[in-house]
Design an enzyme around this catalytic site. Structure first.
Site, PDB file in Angstrom:
ATOM      1  N   GLY A  10       0.795  -1.248   0.000  1.00 57.46           N
ATOM      2  CA  GLY A  10       0.000   0.000   0.000  1.00 57.46           C
ATOM      3  C   GLY A  10       0.814   1.277   0.000  1.00 57.46           C
ATOM      4  CB  ALA A  11       4.120   2.319   1.052  1.00 55.27           C
ATOM      5  CG  PHE A  13       2.275   3.639  -9.316  1.00 55.19           C
ATOM      6  CD1 PHE A  13       1.763   4.930  -9.334  1.00 55.19           C
ATOM      7  CD2 PHE A  13       2.103   2.825 -10.442  1.00 55.19           C
ATOM      8  CE1 PHE A  13       1.086   5.411 -10.453  1.00 55.19           C
ATOM      9  CE2 PHE A  13       1.431   3.302 -11.553  1.00 55.19           C
ATOM     10  CZ  PHE A  13       0.916   4.585 -11.566  1.00 55.19           C
ATOM     11  CG  ASP A  59       9.213  -9.693   3.424  1.00 57.12           C
ATOM     12  OD1 ASP A  59       8.405 -10.471   2.857  1.00 57.12           O
ATOM     13  OD2 ASP A  59      10.284  -9.337   2.921  1.00 57.12           O
ATOM     14  CG  LEU A  79      -2.243  -3.881  -5.102  1.00 57.38           C
ATOM     15  CD1 LEU A  79      -3.505  -4.641  -4.751  1.00 57.38           C
ATOM     16  CD2 LEU A  79      -2.499  -2.383  -5.014  1.00 57.38           C
ATOM     17  CB  ALA A  80       3.062  -6.813  -1.191  1.00 57.93           C
ATOM     18  CB  SER A 123       0.247  -8.785 -14.542  1.00 58.59           C
ATOM     19  OG  SER A 123       0.899  -8.333 -15.692  1.00 58.59           O
ATOM     20  CE1 TYR A 181       5.438  -8.567 -11.934  1.00 62.15           C
ATOM     21  CE2 TYR A 181       4.419  -8.713 -14.103  1.00 62.15           C
ATOM     22  CZ  TYR A 181       4.451  -8.183 -12.832  1.00 62.15           C
ATOM     23  OH  TYR A 181       3.495  -7.279 -12.445  1.00 62.15           O
ATOM     24  NE  ARG A 249       2.928  -3.558 -24.130  1.00 55.67           N
ATOM     25  CZ  ARG A 249       3.527  -4.047 -25.214  1.00 55.67           C
ATOM     26  NH1 ARG A 249       2.917  -4.047 -26.369  1.00 55.67           N
ATOM     27  NH2 ARG A 249       4.749  -4.557 -25.114  1.00 55.67           N
TER      28      ARG A 249
HETATM   29  C1  UD2 Z   1       5.150  -5.086 -18.728  1.00 58.45           C
HETATM   30  C2  UD2 Z   1       4.260  -6.160 -18.227  1.00 58.45           C
HETATM   31  C3  UD2 Z   1       3.101  -5.595 -17.444  1.00 58.45           C
HETATM   32  C4  UD2 Z   1       3.510  -4.596 -16.396  1.00 58.45           C
HETATM   33  C5  UD2 Z   1       4.389  -3.557 -17.060  1.00 58.45           C
HETATM   34  C6  UD2 Z   1       4.920  -2.575 -16.032  1.00 58.45           C
HETATM   35  C7  UD2 Z   1       4.363  -7.813 -20.075  1.00 58.45           C
HETATM   36  C8  UD2 Z   1       3.679  -8.289 -21.308  1.00 58.45           C
HETATM   37  N1  UD2 Z   1       3.737  -6.866 -19.389  1.00 58.45           N
HETATM   38  O1  UD2 Z   1       4.414  -4.473 -19.744  1.00 58.45           O
HETATM   39  O2  UD2 Z   1       2.424  -6.649 -16.804  1.00 58.45           O
HETATM   40  O3  UD2 Z   1       4.220  -5.244 -15.374  1.00 58.45           O
HETATM   41  O4  UD2 Z   1       5.496  -4.175 -17.690  1.00 58.45           O
HETATM   42  O5  UD2 Z   1       4.428  -1.334 -16.395  1.00 58.45           O
HETATM   43  O6  UD2 Z   1       5.394  -8.302 -19.720  1.00 58.45           O
HETATM   44  N2  UD2 Z   1       9.165   0.840 -24.584  1.00 58.45           N
HETATM   45  C9  UD2 Z   1       9.866   1.687 -25.426  1.00 58.45           C
HETATM   46  N3  UD2 Z   1      10.833   2.480 -24.882  1.00 58.45           N
HETATM   47  C10 UD2 Z   1      11.163   2.463 -23.560  1.00 58.45           C
HETATM   48  C11 UD2 Z   1      10.453   1.582 -22.701  1.00 58.45           C
HETATM   49  C12 UD2 Z   1       9.461   0.779 -23.248  1.00 58.45           C
HETATM   50  O7  UD2 Z   1       9.620   1.730 -26.634  1.00 58.45           O
HETATM   51  O8  UD2 Z   1      12.067   3.226 -23.158  1.00 58.45           O
HETATM   52  C13 UD2 Z   1       8.081   0.010 -25.136  1.00 58.45           C
HETATM   53  C14 UD2 Z   1       8.272  -1.458 -24.872  1.00 58.45           C
HETATM   54  O9  UD2 Z   1       9.015  -2.031 -25.903  1.00 58.45           O
HETATM   55  C15 UD2 Z   1       6.839  -1.958 -24.836  1.00 58.45           C
HETATM   56  C16 UD2 Z   1       6.021  -0.755 -24.382  1.00 58.45           C
HETATM   57  O10 UD2 Z   1       6.884   0.353 -24.483  1.00 58.45           O
HETATM   58  O11 UD2 Z   1       6.441  -2.300 -26.131  1.00 58.45           O
HETATM   59  C17 UD2 Z   1       5.514  -0.856 -22.967  1.00 58.45           C
HETATM   60  O12 UD2 Z   1       6.597  -1.176 -22.118  1.00 58.45           O
HETATM   61  P1  UD2 Z   1       6.433  -1.272 -20.517  1.00 58.45           P
HETATM   62  O13 UD2 Z   1       7.755  -1.709 -19.977  1.00 58.45           O
HETATM   63  O14 UD2 Z   1       5.838  -0.022 -20.001  1.00 58.45           O
HETATM   64  O15 UD2 Z   1       5.340  -2.359 -20.264  1.00 58.45           O
HETATM   65  P2  UD2 Z   1       5.048  -3.781 -20.960  1.00 58.45           P
HETATM   66  O16 UD2 Z   1       3.938  -3.619 -21.896  1.00 58.45           O
HETATM   67  O17 UD2 Z   1       6.307  -4.428 -21.395  1.00 58.45           O
END
Ligand code: UD2
Length: 347
Positions: A10-11, A13, A59, A79-80, A123, A181, A249
């Site tokens: 809960g602390a 995001f 923890d 959520l932890a 997720s 994950y 996304r």
């Molecule tokens: C992952 C997890 C999701 C959640 C999330 C954290 C998967 C499929 N999903 O989602 O469950 O935990 O992480 O927010 O594993 N990108 C760029 N440039 C950057 C960073 C990212 O282009 O500097 C792209 C990346 O290639 C991806 C999209 O942005 O296509 C979203 O990336 P993300 O890391 O925010 O989240 P995502 O969808 O991998």
């Protein structure tokens, strides 16, 4: 009488927004959080943890702490977790311990406690590639072959080369688990739902999509893409787009996620279900980079398309939120442009 909710994590995001949402709706809130250095570099509770919430620092794998945190609690939001898909591949033990074992310890403690409903944060990562269409046929795409990615061909294709069109992903899509994950999140939700059935408790899993909004850690490299882009803009650097920026996304505002969690605690039809929590809209990474550039006045920082892929990334995944609408009465309220303007203001 007010009900008491325990929010683990809960602390963090999402958890802190949820704590505020619950306090605003007259719940008593207790937080169990270990103030992990990944999120809290100086080990102190962040300013955004609402003052009305009780904080237990500890923890989720520690039985005594968990049993103490559950005293007098009616409802639990779990959520932890260790977050970060890429990092989970390098720290297999830590991720499995916190996410899988942490949930197991919590559920055993719940077996002894008088808690009516437990909600677990799952997720979209467990879907792998989102659902797609090949003509009028729906398909569940495989991971893209490494040779295809090395050749810079980003789109999902059929074996004979036709490009697949991404469509919204419903909960019925089969999981495709390709990271520690994702496996952990899948285990957490299954464990919780199995526990609920076996012990006669109400259990709900919510599958969060790409959550964004104020308070998302900017210093944490495993955070979501919007926080990464925001921190680059702050430092006057252009965002880096992997692949061609055309990957899609579903970006959902953290306050909408917090509200979905509250609805999942309240809805009579939620128990036993795993439910997508998202905006129901799809956006390319390029679109979100440009939207944030406009909102921050950084349009001169033209996105840099790196043309390389990030290992383990999927191409497209965005949500069908019909089930959340039906079972939770959930309707996203923060329009994307508004959420981005607020994020820019916060940065
Ligand atoms: C992952 C997890 C999701 C959640 C999330 C954290 C998967 C499929 N999903 O989602 O469950 O935990 O992480 O927010 O594993 N990108 C760029 N440039 C950057 C960073 C990212 O282009 O500097 C792209 C990346 O290639 C991806 C999209 O942005 O296509 C979203 O990336 P993300 O890391 O925010 O989240 P995502 O969808 O991998």
């Amino acid at each position: 009488m007010k009900e008491t909710v325990l929010v683990t994590g809960g602390a963090g995001f999402i958890g802190s927004h949820l704590a505020r949402e619950l306090l605003d709706h007259d719940y008593r809130v207790r937080i169990l959080d270990n103030l992990t250095p990944q999120v809290h570099p100086d080990g102190t509770p962040p300013a955004y943890v609402p003052p009305g919430a009780e904080l237990i620092v500890g923890d989720v794998r520690d039985r005594e702490t968990v049993a103490r945190a559950l005293q007098g609690v009616d409802l639990v939001c779990h959520l932890a977790a260790a977050v970060g898909v890429g990092q989970s591949m390098y720290e297999i033990e830590r991720y499995t311990s916190i996410n899988n074992l942490g949930t197991a310890v919590l559920l055993e403690a719940l077996a002894q406690a008088d808690v009516r409903r437990v909600l677990v944060a799952s997720s979209m990562s467990l879907y792998g590639e989102g659902l797609a269409r090949d003509g009028d046929r729906l398909v569940e795409p495989e991971e893209r072959p490494i040779e295809q990615l090395k050749a810079g061909q980003w789109e999902l294709r059929t074996p004979d080369g036709r490009v697949l069109e991404p469509v919204p992903t419903p909960e019925t899509k089969r999981p495709s688990l390709s990271s520690i994950y994702a496996l952990g999140k899948y285990d957490q939700e299954r464990m919780t739902l199995i526990f609920g059935r076996a012990y006669g408790r109400e259990a709900v899993a919510l599958r969060f999509f790409n959550v964004y909004g104020p308070d998302q850690a900017l210093s944490n490299p495993y955070t979501g893409v919007l926080a990464i882009f925001g921190s680059r803009f702050l430092n006057d650097r252009p965002p880096m787009l992997f692949e061609d920026g055309g990957q899609r996304r579903d970006f959902v505002h953290v306050r909408d996620v917090a509200r979905a969690c509250r609805l999942a605690l309240e809805s009579p039809r939620a128990p036993g279900q795993a439910i997508n929590v998202a905006s129901g809209e799809s956006r390319s990474v390029l679109d979100v980079a440009q939207a944030l550039a406009r909102a921050t006045g950084k349009t001169h920082l033209t996105p840099h398309v790196v043309g390389k892929y990030r290992a383990g990334d999927i191409r497209h995944c965005f949500a069908d939120i019909t089930l959340a609408r039906d079972l939770l009465g959930f309707e996203p309220r923060v329009p994307f442009e508004e959420g981005i303007a607020e994020l820019a203001e916060w940065l």
